[in-house]
Design a protein around this motif. Structure first.
Motif, PDB file in Angstrom:
ATOM      1  N   LYS A  54       0.922  -1.335  -0.329  1.00  0.00           N
ATOM      2  CA  LYS A  54      -0.090   0.132  -0.123  1.00  0.00           C
ATOM      3  C   LYS A  54       1.081   1.083   0.112  1.00  0.00           C
ATOM      4  O   LYS A  54       1.550   1.249   1.036  1.00  0.00           O
ATOM      5  CB  LYS A  54      -0.635   0.479   0.989  1.00  0.00           C
ATOM      6  N   LYS A  55       0.756   2.389  -0.604  1.00  0.00           N
ATOM      7  CA  LYS A  55       1.119   2.324  -1.552  1.00  0.00           C
ATOM      8  C   LYS A  55       1.004   4.493  -1.080  1.00  0.00           C
ATOM      9  O   LYS A  55       1.341   5.485  -0.519  1.00  0.00           O
ATOM     10  CB  LYS A  55       1.566   3.771  -2.760  1.00  0.00           C
ATOM     11  N   PHE A  56      -0.219   4.247   0.177  1.00  0.00           N
ATOM     12  CA  PHE A  56      -0.801   5.698   0.141  1.00  0.00           C
ATOM     13  C   PHE A  56      -2.776   4.948   0.609  1.00  0.00           C
ATOM     14  O   PHE A  56      -2.454   4.097  -0.012  1.00  0.00           O
ATOM     15  CB  PHE A  56      -1.444   6.645  -0.942  1.00  0.00           C
ATOM     16  N   THR A  57      -2.531   5.603   2.022  1.00  0.00           N
ATOM     17  CA  THR A  57      -4.044   5.180   2.242  1.00  0.00           C
ATOM     18  C   THR A  57      -4.696   6.322   2.983  1.00  0.00           C
ATOM     19  O   THR A  57      -4.352   7.181   3.183  1.00  0.00           O
ATOM     20  CB  THR A  57      -3.589   4.650   4.177  1.00  0.00           C
ATOM     21  N   LEU A  58      -5.932   6.172   2.732  1.00  0.00           N
ATOM     22  CA  LEU A  58      -6.743   7.873   3.101  1.00  0.00           C
ATOM     23  C   LEU A  58      -8.349   6.797   3.531  1.00  0.00           C
ATOM     24  O   LEU A  58      -8.532   6.507   2.865  1.00  0.00           O
ATOM     25  CB  LEU A  58      -7.469   8.355   1.863  1.00  0.00           C
ATOM     26  N   LEU A  59      -8.549   7.972   4.982  1.00  0.00           N
ATOM     27  CA  LEU A  59     -10.230   6.851   5.892  1.00  0.00           C
ATOM     28  C   LEU A  59     -10.973   7.759   5.485  1.00  0.00           C
ATOM     29  O   LEU A  59     -11.022   9.743   6.108  1.00  0.00           O
ATOM     30  CB  LEU A  59      -8.855   6.394   6.874  1.00  0.00           C
ATOM     31  N   LEU A  60     -12.399   7.403   5.220  1.00  0.00           N
ATOM     32  CA  LEU A  60     -12.956   8.971   5.076  1.00  0.00           C
ATOM     33  C   LEU A  60     -14.675   8.513   5.886  1.00  0.00           C
ATOM     34  O   LEU A  60     -15.068   7.456   5.541  1.00  0.00           O
ATOM     35  CB  LEU A  60     -13.886   9.218   3.073  1.00  0.00           C
ATOM     36  N   TYR A  61     -14.793   9.087   6.597  1.00  0.00           N
ATOM     37  CA  TYR A  61     -15.553   8.445   7.984  1.00  0.00           C
ATOM     38  C   TYR A  61     -16.513   8.856   7.317  1.00  0.00           C
ATOM     39  O   TYR A  61     -17.203  10.523   6.755  1.00  0.00           O
ATOM     40  CB  TYR A  61     -15.374   9.393   9.368  1.00  0.00           C
ATOM     41  N   LEU A  62     -17.648   8.316   7.508  1.00  0.00           N
ATOM     42  CA  LEU A  62     -19.048   8.559   6.994  1.00  0.00           C
ATOM     43  C   LEU A  62     -20.122   8.503   8.366  1.00  0.00           C
ATOM     44  O   LEU A  62     -21.342   9.257   8.300  1.00  0.00           O
ATOM     45  CB  LEU A  62     -19.408   7.285   5.482  1.00  0.00           C
ATOM     46  N   SER A  63     -19.914   7.792   9.055  1.00  0.00           N
ATOM     47  CA  SER A  63     -21.628   8.092   9.767  1.00  0.00           C
ATOM     48  C   SER A  63     -21.038   9.158  10.837  1.00  0.00           C
ATOM     49  O   SER A  63     -21.004   9.569  10.941  1.00  0.00           O
ATOM     50  CB  SER A  63     -21.370   6.305  10.913  1.00  0.00           C
ATOM     51  N   GLU A  64     -23.193   9.030  11.189  1.00  0.00           N
ATOM     52  CA  GLU A  64     -23.229   9.872  12.418  1.00  0.00           C
ATOM     53  C   GLU A  64     -22.461   8.698  14.011  1.00  0.00           C
ATOM     54  O   GLU A  64     -22.793   8.110  13.574  1.00  0.00           O
ATOM     55  CB  GLU A  64     -24.548  10.154  12.712  1.00  0.00           C
ATOM     56  N   SER A  65     -21.803   9.401  14.754  1.00  0.00           N
ATOM     57  CA  SER A  65     -21.411   8.728  16.191  1.00  0.00           C
ATOM     58  C   SER A  65     -21.841   9.013  17.253  1.00  0.00           C
ATOM     59  O   SER A  65     -22.067   7.985  17.793  1.00  0.00           O
ATOM     60  CB  SER A  65     -20.062   9.050  15.987  1.00  0.00           C
ATOM     61  N   HIS A  66     -22.980   9.783  17.075  1.00  0.00           N
ATOM     62  CA  HIS A  66     -24.058  10.483  18.202  1.00  0.00           C
ATOM     63  C   HIS A  66     -23.437  10.425  19.154  1.00  0.00           C
ATOM     64  O   HIS A  66     -23.579   9.711  20.151  1.00  0.00           O
ATOM     65  CB  HIS A  66     -24.630   8.753  18.311  1.00  0.00           C
ATOM     66  N   GLY A  67     -22.143  11.709  19.041  1.00  0.00           N
ATOM     67  CA  GLY A  67     -21.587  11.669  20.515  1.00  0.00           C
ATOM     68  C   GLY A  67     -20.651  10.522  20.566  1.00  0.00           C
ATOM     69  O   GLY A  67     -19.627  11.160  21.656  1.00  0.00           O
ATOM     70  N   GLU A  68     -20.250   9.322  19.837  1.00  0.00           N
ATOM     71  CA  GLU A  68     -19.020   8.484  20.143  1.00  0.00           C
ATOM     72  C   GLU A  68     -17.742   8.881  20.064  1.00  0.00           C
ATOM     73  O   GLU A  68     -17.263   9.211  18.558  1.00  0.00           O
ATOM     74  CB  GLU A  68     -19.564   7.080  20.331  1.00  0.00           C
ATOM     75  N   GLU A  69     -16.672   8.598  19.813  1.00  0.00           N
ATOM     76  CA  GLU A  69     -15.335   8.780  19.612  1.00  0.00           C
ATOM     77  C   GLU A  69     -14.596   7.401  18.913  1.00  0.00           C
ATOM     78  O   GLU A  69     -14.602   6.394  19.700  1.00  0.00           O
ATOM     79  CB  GLU A  69     -14.482   8.978  20.382  1.00  0.00           C
TER      80      GLU A  69
END
Length: 226
Positions: free
Chosen positions: A134-149
């Motif tokens: 793997k030469k590059f990594t991008l993590l895109l967060y989608l969900s509403e977390s409802h205050g959770e970390e």
């Protein structure tokens, strides 16, 4: 999901967010970018179907569940225009040039791999670096977390936890894998569906061809003027 002018809007949003991404140096060099997608596109991705209810989290590795993992790949999953346009943005030579300017990495002659994940209660990932294929990594967060970390856990080394990236829907965290890019997911409560997209550029020798967005097309970068 299919709407006119979505390609232009998606491209503009992704490119602007990455250009404006903020660099963090600790515990390793990485960037965070907010508002990666137009709001309606984010909503569409939040509602993609998933078949991940039977995941085995005992080993702390995504590879344990290889048979259940989902990827944006050709006709097998990219059924909607927004998925196709998201992948096209990351496949384009313009993106190769942008990431070269932003991160100092030449990702031409790699393959694009986009995984759709839906983590649930019990999920954890052991610290790892992504170095190698793997030469590059991008993590895109989608969900509403409802205050959770729910953010990605970052480590100073394999044994030393540093911090969790703050989870915000539509936030991306990206980095160039290296010897010190230790990350994972510390055990914690997940009271809902933790959905994300994982974008990687991988070496031409990548064997799992069904995981690639364009298995017949290596990425290309526009020549840089002398």
């Amino acid at each position: 999901m299919n709407r006119p002018n979505s390609a232009r809007l998606i491209n503009a949003s992704i490119f602007q967010a990455i250009r404006q991404a903020k660099q963090q140096k600790a515990p390793f060099k990485h960037w965070t970018a907010d508002n990666l997608l137009p709001q309606q596109t984010l909503t569409d991705f939040q509602h993609l179907p998933t078949s991940m209810s039977d995941m085995d989290y005992s080993e702390g590795q995504r590879s344990t569940n290889n048979k259940l993992r989902q990827y944006l790949h050709g006709d097998s999953y990219m059924k909607h225009r927004e998925e196709q346009e998201f992948a096209a943005a990351f496949q384009s030579p313009h993106m190769m040039n942008l990431l070269y300017d932003k991160c100092g990495i030449d990702l031409s002659n790699t393959y694009l791999r986009i995984e759709y994940t839906c983590d649930q209660e019990g999920f954890w990932l052991e610290p790892h670096t992504d170095i190698g294929a793997k030469k590059f990594t991008l993590l895109l967060y989608l969900s509403e977390s409802h205050g959770e970390e729910w953010g990605t856990s970052l480590y100073s080394d394999k044994e030393t936890f540093h911090s969790n990236t703050p989870w915000v829907p539509n936030r991306a965290m990206f980095f160039v894998p290296s010897d010190d890019s230790w990350h994972g997911f510390e055990r914690r409560d997940i009271n809902g569906a933790r959905k994300s997209l994982i974008v990687n550029y991988v070496v031409p020798e990548w064997r799992a061809r069904h995981e690639l967005a364009y298995p017949e097309a290596l990425t290309k970068r526009f020549p840089v003027a002398a």
